[in-house]
Design a protein around this motif. Structure first.
Motif, mmCIF file in Angstrom:
data_model
loop_
_atom_site.group_PDB
_atom_site.id
_atom_site.type_symbol
_atom_site.label_atom_id
_atom_site.label_comp_id
_atom_site.label_asym_id
_atom_site.label_seq_id
_atom_site.Cartn_x
_atom_site.Cartn_y
_atom_site.Cartn_z
ATOM 1 N N VAL A 150 4.805 9.673 -3.961
ATOM 2 C CA VAL A 150 4.598 8.595 -4.938
ATOM 3 C C VAL A 150 5.848 8.423 -5.802
ATOM 4 O O VAL A 150 6.324 7.291 -6.005
ATOM 5 C CB VAL A 150 3.354 8.868 -5.807
ATOM 6 C CG1 VAL A 150 3.274 7.903 -6.984
ATOM 7 C CG2 VAL A 150 2.090 8.781 -4.960
ATOM 8 N N LEU A 151 6.405 9.511 -6.304
ATOM 9 C CA LEU A 151 7.618 9.424 -7.118
ATOM 10 C C LEU A 151 8.771 8.831 -6.312
ATOM 11 O O LEU A 151 9.502 7.960 -6.793
ATOM 12 C CB LEU A 151 7.994 10.803 -7.654
ATOM 13 C CG LEU A 151 7.075 11.372 -8.723
ATOM 14 C CD1 LEU A 151 7.351 12.856 -8.927
ATOM 15 C CD2 LEU A 151 7.227 10.619 -10.035
ATOM 16 N N SER A 152 8.941 9.280 -5.083
ATOM 17 C CA SER A 152 10.037 8.802 -4.229
ATOM 18 C C SER A 152 9.902 7.324 -3.896
ATOM 19 O O SER A 152 10.904 6.656 -3.614
ATOM 20 C CB SER A 152 10.091 9.620 -2.939
ATOM 21 O OG SER A 152 10.364 10.975 -3.219
ATOM 22 N N SER A 153 8.684 6.813 -3.941
ATOM 23 C CA SER A 153 8.465 5.405 -3.597
ATOM 24 C C SER A 153 9.087 4.441 -4.604
ATOM 25 O O SER A 153 9.180 3.238 -4.335
ATOM 26 C CB SER A 153 6.963 5.123 -3.464
ATOM 27 O OG SER A 153 6.326 5.083 -4.727
ATOM 28 N N MET A 154 9.550 4.955 -5.748
ATOM 29 C CA MET A 154 10.215 4.076 -6.717
ATOM 30 C C MET A 154 11.539 3.543 -6.183
ATOM 31 O O MET A 154 11.966 2.452 -6.545
ATOM 32 C CB MET A 154 10.445 4.804 -8.043
ATOM 33 C CG MET A 154 9.194 4.988 -8.841
ATOM 34 S SD MET A 154 9.533 5.517 -10.536
ATOM 35 C CE MET A 154 10.143 7.177 -10.269
ATOM 36 N N LYS A 155 12.196 4.326 -5.318
ATOM 37 C CA LYS A 155 13.487 3.901 -4.762
ATOM 38 C C LYS A 155 13.256 2.623 -3.962
ATOM 39 O O LYS A 155 12.475 2.591 -3.027
ATOM 40 C CB LYS A 155 14.082 4.995 -3.886
ATOM 41 C CG LYS A 155 15.537 4.789 -3.585
ATOM 42 C CD LYS A 155 16.163 6.023 -3.009
ATOM 43 C CE LYS A 155 17.663 5.899 -3.105
ATOM 44 N NZ LYS A 155 18.327 7.154 -2.914
ATOM 45 N N GLY A 156 13.919 1.569 -4.371
ATOM 46 C CA GLY A 156 13.755 0.271 -3.725
ATOM 47 C C GLY A 156 12.672 -0.591 -4.355
ATOM 48 O O GLY A 156 12.634 -1.796 -4.122
ATOM 49 N N ASN A 157 11.784 0.003 -5.140
ATOM 50 C CA ASN A 157 10.717 -0.753 -5.796
ATOM 51 C C ASN A 157 10.946 -0.944 -7.288
ATOM 52 O O ASN A 157 10.324 -1.810 -7.893
ATOM 53 C CB ASN A 157 9.368 -0.062 -5.577
ATOM 54 C CG ASN A 157 8.850 -0.254 -4.170
ATOM 55 O OD1 ASN A 157 8.769 -1.375 -3.682
ATOM 56 N ND2 ASN A 157 8.522 0.840 -3.507
ATOM 57 N N VAL A 158 11.793 -0.117 -7.887
ATOM 58 C CA VAL A 158 12.127 -0.245 -9.311
ATOM 59 C C VAL A 158 13.614 -0.585 -9.383
ATOM 60 O O VAL A 158 14.467 0.255 -9.109
ATOM 61 C CB VAL A 158 11.796 1.055 -10.089
ATOM 62 C CG1 VAL A 158 12.178 0.902 -11.551
ATOM 63 C CG2 VAL A 158 10.319 1.408 -9.946
ATOM 64 N N LYS A 159 13.897 -1.817 -9.714
ATOM 65 C CA LYS A 159 15.256 -2.367 -9.581
ATOM 66 C C LYS A 159 16.295 -1.744 -10.506
ATOM 67 O O LYS A 159 17.481 -1.761 -10.200
ATOM 68 C CB LYS A 159 15.236 -3.886 -9.787
ATOM 69 C CG LYS A 159 14.295 -4.619 -8.848
ATOM 70 C CD LYS A 159 14.649 -4.381 -7.396
ATOM 71 C CE LYS A 159 13.713 -5.128 -6.480
ATOM 72 N NZ LYS A 159 13.356 -4.429 -5.281
ATOM 73 N N THR A 160 15.900 -1.186 -11.642
ATOM 74 C CA THR A 160 16.885 -0.646 -12.582
ATOM 75 C C THR A 160 17.409 0.733 -12.172
ATOM 76 O O THR A 160 18.374 1.215 -12.749
ATOM 77 C CB THR A 160 16.297 -0.556 -14.007
ATOM 78 O OG1 THR A 160 15.103 0.218 -13.964
ATOM 79 C CG2 THR A 160 16.013 -1.930 -14.567
ATOM 80 N N ILE A 161 16.787 1.345 -11.174
ATOM 81 C CA ILE A 161 17.223 2.678 -10.730
ATOM 82 C C ILE A 161 18.510 2.555 -9.921
ATOM 83 O O ILE A 161 18.555 1.861 -8.907
ATOM 84 C CB ILE A 161 16.130 3.372 -9.886
ATOM 85 C CG1 ILE A 161 14.911 3.672 -10.758
ATOM 86 C CG2 ILE A 161 16.671 4.638 -9.244
ATOM 87 C CD1 ILE A 161 13.730 4.241 -9.988
ATOM 88 N N ILE A 162 19.549 3.246 -10.371
ATOM 89 C CA ILE A 162 20.818 3.308 -9.643
ATOM 90 C C ILE A 162 20.734 4.381 -8.560
ATOM 91 O O ILE A 162 21.152 4.184 -7.431
ATOM 92 C CB ILE A 162 21.994 3.603 -10.598
ATOM 93 C CG1 ILE A 162 22.186 2.436 -11.560
ATOM 94 C CG2 ILE A 162 23.269 3.912 -9.816
ATOM 95 C CD1 ILE A 162 23.164 2.715 -12.677
ATOM 96 N N ASP A 163 20.200 5.529 -8.951
ATOM 97 C CA ASP A 163 20.048 6.653 -8.025
ATOM 98 C C ASP A 163 18.902 7.517 -8.526
ATOM 99 O O ASP A 163 18.587 7.501 -9.716
ATOM 100 C CB ASP A 163 21.339 7.465 -7.959
ATOM 101 C CG ASP A 163 21.374 8.434 -6.791
ATOM 102 O OD1 ASP A 163 20.641 8.214 -5.801
ATOM 103 O OD2 ASP A 163 22.130 9.419 -6.858
#
Length: 94
Positions: A22-35
């Motif tokens: 669930v935490l990893s699913s933010m990558k690509g779904n939350v636009k403000t995350i750089i890394d």
């Protein structure tokens, strides 16, 4: 640059692997995350937390946007609030 770090201790019986997913699913779904990085504890000592989340964001405004992001709030926070026993966090400028 901002680093947002959260450590989670899960309730007994809750799936660490599901929480990591669930935490990893933010990558690509939350636009403000750089890394971002998600890690599972392997030591399991008395003072260990189960999962660490490290998120890199552009600035304080991006952190605020991240905290209010619809995907982060509806999917990630909802799940993690349900399965966590406790959590600690730190936000700092790099």
């Amino acid at each position: 640059m901002i680093k947002h770090i959260v450590c989670f201790k899960l309730k007994n019986g809750e799936s660490v692997d599901k929480a990591v997913e669930v935490l990893s699913s933010m990558k690509g779904n939350v636009k403000t995350i750089i890394d971002m990085e998600v890690g599972k504890d392997f030591l399991h000592s008395e003072r260990s937390y189960d999962i660490i989340l490290q998120v890199k964001l552009k600035d304080k405004l991006a952190l605020e946007e991240y905290q209010n992001d619809p995907y982060h709030c509806s999917v990630v926070k909802t799940h993690m609030h349900k399965v966590r026993e406790s959590s600690i966090a730190i936000d700092y400028e790099v």
